[in-house]
Design an enzyme around this catalytic site. Structure first.
Site, PDB file in Angstrom:
ATOM      1  N   CYS A   2      13.072  10.750   7.759  1.00  0.00           N
ATOM      2  CA  CYS A   2      13.015  10.486   9.200  1.00  0.00           C
ATOM      3  C   CYS A   2      14.423  10.504   9.780  1.00  0.00           C
ATOM      4  CB  CYS A   2      12.305   9.173   9.482  1.00  0.00           C
ATOM      5  SG  CYS A   2      12.911   7.839   8.476  1.00  0.00           S
ATOM      6  N   GLY A  20       6.331   5.253   8.439  1.00  0.00           N
ATOM      7  CA  GLY A  20       5.524   6.463   8.430  1.00  0.00           C
ATOM      8  C   GLY A  20       5.588   7.134   9.785  1.00  0.00           C
ATOM      9  N   LYS A  65       0.884  -1.178   0.000  1.00  0.00           N
ATOM     10  CA  LYS A  65       0.000   0.000   0.000  1.00  0.00           C
ATOM     11  C   LYS A  65       0.918   1.224   0.000  1.00  0.00           C
ATOM     12  CE  LYS A  65      -1.753   2.948   2.056  1.00  0.00           C
ATOM     13  NZ  LYS A  65      -1.453   4.361   1.671  1.00  0.00           N
ATOM     14  N   SER A 118      22.315   5.689   5.938  1.00  0.00           N
ATOM     15  CA  SER A 118      21.523   4.647   5.280  1.00  0.00           C
ATOM     16  C   SER A 118      22.376   3.812   4.339  1.00  0.00           C
ATOM     17  CB  SER A 118      20.394   5.294   4.480  1.00  0.00           C
ATOM     18  OG  SER A 118      19.608   6.082   5.344  1.00  0.00           O
ATOM     19  N   GLU A 142       8.907   1.446  11.219  1.00  0.00           N
ATOM     20  CA  GLU A 142       9.919   2.502  11.068  1.00  0.00           C
ATOM     21  C   GLU A 142       9.177   3.815  11.208  1.00  0.00           C
ATOM     22  OE1 GLU A 142      12.984   2.016  10.916  1.00  0.00           O
ATOM     23  OE2 GLU A 142      13.214  -0.037  10.197  1.00  0.00           O
ATOM     24  N   ALA A 177       2.126   5.221  -0.503  1.00  0.00           N
ATOM     25  CA  ALA A 177       1.523   6.496  -0.090  1.00  0.00           C
ATOM     26  C   ALA A 177       0.680   7.044  -1.235  1.00  0.00           C
ATOM     27  CB  ALA A 177       2.608   7.483   0.292  1.00  0.00           C
ATOM     28  N   GLU A 194       9.196  16.779  14.504  1.00  0.00           N
ATOM     29  CA  GLU A 194       9.963  16.420  13.321  1.00  0.00           C
ATOM     30  C   GLU A 194       9.680  17.503  12.269  1.00  0.00           C
ATOM     31  OE1 GLU A 194       8.863  12.521  11.929  1.00  0.00           O
ATOM     32  OE2 GLU A 194      10.869  12.151  11.153  1.00  0.00           O
TER      33      GLU A 194
HETATM   34  P1  ADP Z   1       3.251  11.090   6.627  1.00  0.00           P
HETATM   35  O1  ADP Z   1       2.815  11.966   7.749  1.00  0.00           O
HETATM   36  O2  ADP Z   1       4.699  11.083   6.376  1.00  0.00           O
HETATM   37  O3  ADP Z   1       2.425  11.196   5.393  1.00  0.00           O
HETATM   38  P2  ADP Z   1       1.788   8.796   7.446  1.00  0.00           P
HETATM   39  O4  ADP Z   1       2.143   7.993   8.636  1.00  0.00           O
HETATM   40  O5  ADP Z   1       0.556   9.614   7.481  1.00  0.00           O
HETATM   41  O6  ADP Z   1       3.069   9.639   7.160  1.00  0.00           O
HETATM   42  O7  ADP Z   1       1.707   7.890   6.159  1.00  0.00           O
HETATM   43  C1  ADP Z   1       2.581   6.839   5.864  1.00  0.00           C
HETATM   44  C2  ADP Z   1       1.821   5.774   5.129  1.00  0.00           C
HETATM   45  O8  ADP Z   1       0.816   5.267   5.985  1.00  0.00           O
HETATM   46  C3  ADP Z   1       1.101   6.240   3.864  1.00  0.00           C
HETATM   47  O9  ADP Z   1       1.130   5.185   2.924  1.00  0.00           O
HETATM   48  C4  ADP Z   1      -0.313   6.470   4.358  1.00  0.00           C
HETATM   49  O10 ADP Z   1      -1.284   6.334   3.356  1.00  0.00           O
HETATM   50  C5  ADP Z   1      -0.447   5.334   5.338  1.00  0.00           C
HETATM   51  N1  ADP Z   1      -1.477   5.510   6.362  1.00  0.00           N
HETATM   52  C6  ADP Z   1      -1.864   6.652   6.978  1.00  0.00           C
HETATM   53  N2  ADP Z   1      -2.842   6.396   7.867  1.00  0.00           N
HETATM   54  C7  ADP Z   1      -3.083   5.057   7.825  1.00  0.00           C
HETATM   55  C8  ADP Z   1      -3.968   4.164   8.507  1.00  0.00           C
HETATM   56  N3  ADP Z   1      -4.805   4.581   9.446  1.00  0.00           N
HETATM   57  N4  ADP Z   1      -3.925   2.853   8.182  1.00  0.00           N
HETATM   58  C9  ADP Z   1      -3.059   2.392   7.257  1.00  0.00           C
HETATM   59  N5  ADP Z   1      -2.199   3.184   6.591  1.00  0.00           N
HETATM   60  C10 ADP Z   1      -2.202   4.494   6.866  1.00  0.00           C
END
Ligand code: ADP
Length: 497
Positions: free
Chosen positions: A299, A243, A189, A456, A265, A191, A396
């Site tokens: 990060c 994320g 899945k 990295s 991570e 972003a 951050e």
């Molecule tokens: P950022 O703030 O860097 O965008 P996120 O943690 O919001 O980081 O997003 C990282 C990934 O997690 C993305 O692929 C986002 O779509 C996904 N994501 C965000 N919220 C959820 C959730 N509740 N369940 C599953 N995936 C999620």
């Protein structure tokens, strides 16, 4: 003025080559709702293309496909899996320019950095193609001498891999390569902001010989609605997420229901500590890399520059001179080293953090403002004299803002460095070996860059402590995130003989 180094026709060719559907069971198709997601170029605000917006039913179909493919993939030989990954590496290297351009278009980073990410991301394919054939167990006599102990490893099973937008290729390969090497099938899945690189990469994997159903990709705007049912589904055996810490924490709650194996991570708040005995040339160079790589959207980006009071003025002056020389612009333009931030929210956040620091006494040495015009740009910025309690020290930043505060002895430097809920990476610059060793033992961090600004590497275990996460990616450790350990006891074969 900077000029584009790629033509409009090249952009079109690279974007139009990306499959825009969901990739399930080896076939590309639309979402069951027919809905789509617009993918935007952050340098212009223009829509590049639309991709499928998966529904929860599509997500379950992807898991069905991964489950159906699991046993056959696990039964392939390690050498076979190794060679598939190696072919993927070779194909990626052949197409490095196209992948780099695609990443720059959807994510914004300058083309040189995108090329760097293709190299870095590709290394996970090569590294894990090598690791695939090096998984071994052990055999021994138990202490009592009454039995023989065998320890073996086997693939954990179907995995859900959730990746962020800041490194669209490397975060995908860092998870997909070890999963495939171990014999696991996956649902990826990516972003929603940067799905194109993953979709193009999935097509490349199929070409490299990854069988149908082994890698499935669902792009969606409804991350929670699509992922949560999978995380709660007992057929899923592993979740790997990169994320933010709040989302990671929510996912851990969901994963706790079936005690799902997880790798997390999460966020960082890296200290960058410059001691009075540091090689300042190296420290300034390291600072530029640790802060401005990926426009600070990593990060691992240095978040807090903690500089010994006796060298703070010189360090600041030298960094400011370098930062003033950075060129801001579209990542596809010639000579640009700072591209756009990912969206308006990121620009607003950087601006808010600078204003808060200034409100508490910090001085803006250079930059400090959003850049007018189309696209979501923020000036490369240095703020000095950042006071304790400033939001920039606990948040951050994820932007091109270099925040400097000072310390007066090692104990205070270590205390300030550790004064965060996070613990992903730390950077320290000192010429004193024993001090470096003390830091390695005392800094609360999963990784330490000692006199370097980038840590990295595919061959090293990447990961954090405290709120920065669980598990390690890359290195010899990386494949074990996708393997179970099984212990078998057999009787003493000599008993009664
Ligand atoms: P950022 O703030 O860097 O965008 P996120 O943690 O919001 O980081 O997003 C990282 C990934 O997690 C993305 O692929 C986002 O779509 C996904 N994501 C965000 N919220 C959820 C959730 N509740 N369940 C599953 N995936 C999620």
């Amino acid at each position: 003025m900077s000029r584009p180094v790629v033509t409009a026709a090249e952009r079109r060719r690279v974007v139009e080559a990306v499959p825009t559907g969901l990739f399930v069971g080896g076939s590309w198709g639309p979402s069951s709702s027919g809905d789509t997601i617009d993918v935007v170029d952050p340098a212009t605000g223009e829509v590049l293309v639309a991709v499928a917006d998966a529904t929860p039913a599509d997500g379950l179909r992807a898991l069905d496909a991964a489950v159906a493919a699991q046993d056959a993939w696990a039964a392939t030989s390690p050498r076979h899996r190794s060679e598939v990954l190696r072919r993927a590496f070779d194909l990626l290297m052949q197409r490095r320019d196209d992948f780099a351009l695609l990443m720059t278009l959807e994510m914004g980073k300058p083309l040189d950095e995108s090329l760097g990410e293709v190299t870095y991301g590709g290394e996970f394919l090569r590294w894990f193609s090598e690791e695939a054939v090096r998984v071994s167990g052990r055999y021994g006599t138990n202490p009592e001498g009454t039995g023989r102990t065998t320890v073996l490893h086997r693939p954990v099973g179907p995995c859900l891999l959730i990746t962020p937008w800041n490194f669209p290729l490397a975060m995908a390969t860092r998870k997909i390569a070890p999963a495939l090497a171990a014999g696991c099938t996956v649902v990826v899945k990516p972003a929603e902001l940067t799905p194109l690189t993953t979709l193009a990469f999935a097509a490349l994997l199929a070409e490299a010989g990854v069988p149908d159903g082994v890698v499935n990709v669902v792009t969606t705007l409804s991350a929670n609605d699509v992922c949560e049912p999978l995380i709660r589904d007992p057929r899923l055996r592993k979740l790997s997420f990169t994320g933010s810490t709040p989302v990671g924490s929510t996912l851990l709650t969901q994963a706790s229901e079936q005690v799902l194996r997880t790798s997390m991570e999460l966020g960082g708040n890296a200290p960058f500590v410059v001691f009075d005995d540091a090689d300042l040339d190296a420290a300034v160079e390291g600072a530029m890399q640790a802060k401005f790589r990926n426009v600070g959207q990593a990060c691992t980006a240095a978040n807090r520059f903690i500089v010994h009071e006796s060298v703070a003025d010189e360090f600041t002056a030298r960094v400011v001179e370098r930062v003033r020389g950075l060129r801001v612009g579209a990542g596809t333009d010639d000579g640009v080293s700072v591209g756009p931030l990912i969206d308006d929210r990121a620009v607003d956040k950087a601006h808010r953090l600078v204003r808060d620091a200034v409100g508490r006494g910090a001085v803006v040495e250079t930059g400090g403002h959003p850049v007018d015009g189309p696209g979501t740009f923020f000036e490369p910025t240095v703020v000095s004299g950042v006071a304790p309690g400033s939001e920039i020290l606990t948040t951050e930043i994820f932007g091109p803002v270099l925040a400097i505060s000072t310390f007066h002895d090692e104990a205070e430097g270590v205390r300030l460095a550790n004064d965060t809920e996070f613990g992903l990476v730390a950077y320290a610059f000192t010429r004193d070996l024993a001090r470096g060793q003390r830091l390695a033992e005392r800094l609360q961090t999963g990784m330490l860059g000692l006199n370097v600004g980038v840590v990295s590497n595919a061959s090293a275990p990447f990961g954090g402590v405290k709120s920065s996460g669980l598990g390690r990616e890359g290195g010899a450790e990386g494949i074990h995130e996708y393997l179970e350990t099984v212990y078998v006891l057999t009787p003493d074969p000599f008993a009664g003989s």
